[in-house]
Design a protein around this motif. Structure first.
Motif, short mmCIF file in Angstrom:
data_model
loop_
_atom_site.label_atom_id
_atom_site.label_comp_id
_atom_site.label_asym_id
_atom_site.label_seq_id
_atom_site.Cartn_x
_atom_site.Cartn_y
_atom_site.Cartn_z
N GLY A 178 0.82 -1.20 0.00
CA GLY A 178 0.00 0.00 0.00
C GLY A 178 0.86 1.25 0.00
N ALA A 179 0.20 2.38 0.06
CA ALA A 179 0.87 3.67 0.07
C ALA A 179 0.39 4.50 1.25
CB ALA A 179 0.59 4.42 -1.24
N PHE A 180 1.26 5.39 1.69
CA PHE A 180 0.93 6.26 2.82
C PHE A 180 1.06 7.72 2.40
CE2 PHE A 180 2.49 9.11 6.11
CZ PHE A 180 1.47 9.02 7.05
N LEU A 181 0.06 8.51 2.80
CA LEU A 181 0.12 9.97 2.63
C LEU A 181 -0.93 10.57 3.55
CD1 LEU A 181 1.66 12.12 0.93
CD2 LEU A 181 -0.31 12.12 -0.62
N PRO A 182 -0.58 11.58 4.36
CA PRO A 182 -1.61 12.22 5.19
C PRO A 182 -2.70 12.82 4.31
CG PRO A 182 0.60 12.86 5.90
CD PRO A 182 0.76 12.15 4.60
N ALA A 183 -3.94 12.73 4.76
CA ALA A 183 -5.06 13.23 3.96
C ALA A 183 -4.93 14.72 3.69
CB ALA A 183 -6.38 12.92 4.66
N TYR A 184 -4.52 15.50 4.70
CA TYR A 184 -4.42 16.94 4.51
C TYR A 184 -3.37 17.30 3.46
CZ TYR A 184 -0.37 16.46 7.62
OH TYR A 184 0.81 16.06 8.18
N ALA A 185 -2.36 16.42 3.26
CA ALA A 185 -1.24 16.71 2.37
C ALA A 185 -1.55 16.46 0.91
CB ALA A 185 -0.03 15.89 2.80
N ILE A 186 -2.67 15.79 0.61
CA ILE A 186 -2.98 15.46 -0.78
C ILE A 186 -3.30 16.74 -1.55
CG2 ILE A 186 -4.43 14.09 -2.33
CD1 ILE A 186 -5.10 12.29 0.04
N ARG A 187 -2.55 16.98 -2.59
CA ARG A 187 -2.84 18.08 -3.50
C ARG A 187 -3.73 17.58 -4.63
NH1 ARG A 187 0.37 22.80 -3.66
NH2 ARG A 187 2.28 22.73 -2.38
N SER A 188 -4.65 18.41 -5.07
CA SER A 188 -5.44 18.07 -6.25
C SER A 188 -5.90 19.36 -6.91
CB SER A 188 -6.64 17.20 -5.89
OG SER A 188 -7.64 17.95 -5.24
N GLU A 189 -6.36 19.25 -8.13
CA GLU A 189 -6.83 20.41 -8.86
C GLU A 189 -8.21 20.85 -8.39
OE1 GLU A 189 -6.76 19.13 -12.88
OE2 GLU A 189 -4.55 19.02 -13.01
N ARG A 190 -8.88 20.02 -7.59
CA ARG A 190 -10.28 20.28 -7.23
C ARG A 190 -10.50 20.62 -5.77
NH1 ARG A 190 -11.10 16.72 -4.09
NH2 ARG A 190 -13.13 17.65 -3.65
N ASN A 191 -9.53 20.33 -4.87
CA ASN A 191 -9.83 20.56 -3.46
C ASN A 191 -9.76 22.04 -3.10
OD1 ASN A 191 -7.15 21.26 -2.55
ND2 ASN A 191 -6.60 19.09 -2.50
N TRP A 192 -10.10 22.34 -1.85
CA TRP A 192 -10.24 23.73 -1.41
C TRP A 192 -9.04 24.21 -0.59
CZ3 TRP A 192 -15.72 25.92 -0.23
CH2 TRP A 192 -16.57 25.64 -1.31
N GLY A 193 -7.88 23.65 -0.83
CA GLY A 193 -6.67 24.12 -0.16
C GLY A 193 -6.02 23.08 0.72
N ALA A 194 -6.67 21.92 0.88
CA ALA A 194 -6.10 20.79 1.62
C ALA A 194 -6.83 19.54 1.14
CB ALA A 194 -6.30 20.97 3.12
N GLY A 195 -6.20 18.39 1.31
CA GLY A 195 -6.83 17.15 0.90
C GLY A 195 -8.14 16.92 1.62
N ASP A 196 -9.08 16.25 0.94
CA ASP A 196 -10.37 15.97 1.54
C ASP A 196 -10.73 14.50 1.33
OD1 ASP A 196 -11.30 15.80 -1.11
OD2 ASP A 196 -12.05 17.86 -1.11
N PHE A 197 -11.93 14.12 1.76
CA PHE A 197 -12.34 12.72 1.68
C PHE A 197 -12.40 12.23 0.23
CE2 PHE A 197 -14.60 13.61 5.88
CZ PHE A 197 -13.65 12.94 6.63
N THR A 198 -12.78 13.09 -0.70
CA THR A 198 -12.79 12.68 -2.10
C THR A 198 -11.38 12.44 -2.60
OG1 THR A 198 -14.89 13.78 -2.57
CG2 THR A 198 -13.42 13.39 -4.44
N ASP A 199 -10.45 13.32 -2.23
CA ASP A 199 -9.04 13.10 -2.60
C ASP A 199 -8.54 11.77 -2.04
OD1 ASP A 199 -8.69 15.47 -4.01
OD2 ASP A 199 -8.14 16.60 -2.21
N LEU A 200 -8.90 11.48 -0.79
CA LEU A 200 -8.47 10.22 -0.18
C LEU A 200 -9.03 9.04 -0.96
CD1 LEU A 200 -6.99 8.77 2.11
CD2 LEU A 200 -9.04 9.05 3.53
N GLY A 201 -10.30 9.12 -1.34
CA GLY A 201 -10.90 8.06 -2.14
C GLY A 201 -10.22 7.92 -3.49
N ASN A 202 -9.89 9.05 -4.12
CA ASN A 202 -9.21 9.00 -5.42
C ASN A 202 -7.81 8.44 -5.30
OD1 ASN A 202 -11.45 10.08 -6.68
ND2 ASN A 202 -10.70 12.19 -6.62
N LEU A 203 -7.12 8.75 -4.19
CA LEU A 203 -5.81 8.15 -3.97
C LEU A 203 -5.93 6.65 -3.82
CD1 LEU A 203 -2.77 8.28 -3.34
CD2 LEU A 203 -3.37 8.76 -0.94
N ILE A 204 -6.95 6.20 -3.12
CA ILE A 204 -7.18 4.76 -2.97
C ILE A 204 -7.40 4.12 -4.34
CG2 ILE A 204 -8.85 3.05 -2.12
CD1 ILE A 204 -9.18 4.90 0.36
N GLY A 205 -8.20 4.77 -5.17
CA GLY A 205 -8.44 4.23 -6.51
C GLY A 205 -7.17 4.15 -7.33
#
Length: 700
Positions: A178-205
């Motif tokens: 598996g992979a490890f990354l804090p949820a808040y640290a996930i960057r994406s083009e869609r989040n509001w300035g910090a990683g969110d539950f959708t980012d976490l789900g997309n990372l899982i995918g």
């Protein structure tokens, strides 16, 4: 004689009068530290001279208690309960066993017929301890036994638990990565300035698409992000609720069919700016989300809401939510910790008018939303392997809802910490109150059970922070330094029963963080109860040219580092030593000694990897990292967790232990957007190699 009595008193209260340091040194607790801890545990002592009387009272209370608070029945065995009665008293023992299901079993028998297993005395009156064996094996669960004989009565919490935590149905573990990354640290083009539950789900995918079966992250629990302010995931506002900071607000707007707000264009601009920062701005991100979420809450409650029935069902199944929401609303009105609230609010009595009803409704509403979004993440994660690897933190913030509402469960007047060691020569004071070992037993571990269920409803694997806390905890008395702390023992057998039962019920794997000073007996107990160990490369590596890495324990969860250790690049380049020098943790002589050690570690690692066929002539950092991950994958571990930040050679850790404002802990964002992971040089290729080794290991 008084000191001897003090040590005897400490022993019966479960307080260690000495311990052995990580260097093998014998450390003796001072009388002042022992007295302070004993007072917190309820002993009537002000000075050493009081120890004798307090010891006598403790033993008298022990013998006068008809039955112990808790007993454990493992794997369907018939429970054995200890009774204590005056030796000459007997008569009919009336028993009522109340099952968790609501059913009950009532029976009676002669107390004199029970075998005597121990003897004692209270004020020269002989007492005996008798063993009562329950007449039938119990179903798994938490049951309550009520007893009465003559004028004596008492109750006992009976925990019927499987001896082992959850394992695969056929008993055969499936090796995964598996992979490890804090949820808040996930960057994406869609989040509001910090990683969110959708980012976490997309990372899982994304990880699942590469063959991985596990994604680990730091705690995503409720936090104080205004007044008070504490963003650390290990100092949550509660272990019973999620952090609305991680809500995907765009999804909320879509789900609730809310049109664009008048100020939405400005909000989008704010989010663009927050997304561009290198560090997470918790206050500002939460303030922006709060504005929109509060608007959504007003909208849905002001009209016919299609999901009102779902919301009401959520409140019914989560009865603490109303109380938590009111607590947060009072805090927002008074803008201070509950310890400064006026009475009766401080003591836990809230009534309408003490808080803004709309704010309370907001907090209940966002918990409903967070529950739903976490459920979506867990459903995606569970498609392959254990899926979501959550972290169960050691404690909660002193200002937390949990300490306010469950005050009796906490040891107020001391804080959790760690004794001095080679890294922290002054010891550590973590600033939050530990659980009170006797109080949590008396209430049948109800608070702990609720906390575990909150996590295990969604986790396929749960990391138990500081596993040593099931055995003993280092308490630092208020007003004393961490060097003056003492160890307090905990009911290990009963705690394992709770963890194993909840793990089995939720079909989730347990992992114990067993790093640091580990007491004798803990790791054998972990093996006995099927709690997986951690294997962390940085802890295990030595300047040994024959075998630089010690063997990984079978079934361990293996990684090269943790969130509060140097990244692989920093360790390899010795950048962490420069940081420790800057912080004053290392002196020049110690630093130079460690640099020489690191040089030998690098040489030994390269030699070992080449001999194992895991490294060619190219020994640059990415090649060595790939070889080390392959090495971990070839061990008898059950899972290998790759820190994604290692794979793009990040040099700054998420947390530097022992620092607060000195370093931007819990704020660093990933160097790359999630959408760009496939473009990061070597990232996908390294994980593909890791997946190949894991797949080959499965087919052996």
């Amino acid at each position: 004689m008084s000191i001897e009595r003090l040590h005897q008193l400490a022993d019966v209260y479960g307080v260690q009068t000495s311990y052995q340091s990580d260097r093998g040194e014998y450390c003796q607790a001072s009388p002042e530290s022992l007295l302070a801890v004993l007072r917190v545990l309820g002993a009537p002592v002000r000075s050493v001279e009081d120890a004798g009387d307090a010891l006598r009272q403790r033993w008298q209370a022990f013998w006068r208690q008809l039955v112990t608070e808790v007993c454990v029945a493992w794997d369907g065995q018939r429970a054995e309960v200890m009774l204590r009665l005056p030796a000459r008293e007997g008569g009919t023992l009336h028993c009522r066993l109340e099952f968790e299901s609501g059913a009950s079993h009532i029976w009676s028998r002669s107390a004199f017929d029970l075998p005597v297993v121990e003897t004692g005395a209270v004020a020269d009156v002989p007492y005996v301890g008798r063993r009562l064996t329950l007449p039938e094996a119990l179903p798994l669960g938490y049951h309550r036994l009520a007893l009465q004989v003559g004028d004596h009565q008492g109750t006992c919490h009976v925990i019927a638990a499987p001896e082992q935590a959850y394992a695969a149905p056929d008993g055969t573990p499936v090796k995964t990565w598996g992979a490890f990354l804090p949820a808040y640290a996930i960057r994406s083009e869609r989040n509001w300035g910090a990683g969110d539950f959708t980012d976490l789900g997309n990372l899982i995918g994304w990880v699942q698409g590469l063959g991985g079966g596990l994604v680990g992250t730091l705690p995503v629990l409720a936090a104080f992000l205004d007044e008070p302010f504490e963003p650390s995931p290990y100092s949550p506002a509660s272990r019973l609720f999620w952090n609305e900071f991680y809500l995907d607000v765009d999804r909320v707007l879509a789900d609730e069919q809310i049109g664009d707000l008048v100020e939405m264009a400005n909000i989008r601009l704010e989010c663009d700016a927050l997304r561009a920062t290198a560090l997470v701005d918790y206050r500002q991100v939460m303030a922006v989300k709060r504005r929109v979420l509060a608007h959504v809450q007003r909208e849905v409650f002001g009209r016919s809401w299609a999901r009102r029935g779902d919301f009401e069902a959520f409140l019914t199944s989560h009865p603490r939510v109303h109380d938590y929401a009111a607590f947060r609303a009072v805090g927002e009105r008074l803008r201070t910790s509950w310890v400064n609230w006026p009475e009766p609010l401080r003591s836990g009595t809230l009534k309408p008018g003490d808080y803004d009803e709309e704010n309370a409704r907001y907090h209940a509403f966002v918990q409903f939303l967070a529950h739903n979004q976490m459920q979506s993440v867990a459903e995606k994660a569970g498609k392959t392997g254990p899926g979501l690897y959550l972290d169960f933190p050691l404690g909660v913030n002193t200002d937390s809802y949990d300490v306010w509402r469950e005050r009796a469960s906490f040891a107020i007047g001391v804080s959790a910490g760690a004794p001095p060691d080679s890294f922290f020569t002054k010891g550590q004071d973590w600033g939050f109150p530990p659980l009170h070992p006797e109080a949590i037993r008396a209430q049948g571990f109800g608070y702990l059970r609720d906390c575990l269920r909150h996590h295990l409803q969604f986790a396929g694997m749960l990391r138990i922070d500081h596993m040593m806390g099931l055995h003993r905890f280092y308490w630092v008395p208020k007003g004393m330094g961490a060097k003056q702390g003492v160890y307090v023992r905990y009911p290990e057998n009963e705690l394992f029963a709770v963890y194993c039962l909840e793990s089995t019920r939720h079909q989730a794997v347990l992992v114990g963080e067993d790093l640091g000073t580990v007491p004798d007996g803990l790791r054998p107990a972990m093996a006995q109860h099927n709690v997986h160990r951690l294997y962390v490369g940085q802890y295990e590596i030595q300047p040994n040219y024959e075998r630089p890495f010690s063997p990984a324990p079978p079934g361990a969860i293996a990684s090269l580092n943790t969130h509060d250790m140097p990244t692989f690049a920093a360790f390899w380049k010795e950048l962490d030593l420069d940081d420790r020098m800057d912080l004053g943790i290392l002196d020049e002589a110690s630093c130079q000694q460690e640099r020489e050690r690191r040089q030998h570690i690098r040489q030994a690692t390269i030699q070992y990897l080449r001999q194992a066929g895991l490294l060619g002539e190219n020994a640059d950092l990415p090649a060595v990292l790939r070889g080390c991950l392959q090495m971990l994958a070839g061990t008898e571990s059950d899972a290998v967790l790759a820190n994604l930040e290692d794979l793009w050679q990040a040099t700054e850790p998420q947390n530097v232990p022992g620092t607060w404002r000195e370093r931007p802990n819990w704020q660093r964002k990933a160097a790359h957007n999630l959408e760009d992971f496939d473009k990061v040089p070597g990232l996908r290729a390294t994980l593909a190699v890791l997946n190949h080794v894991i797949q080959a290991h499965r087919t052996r």
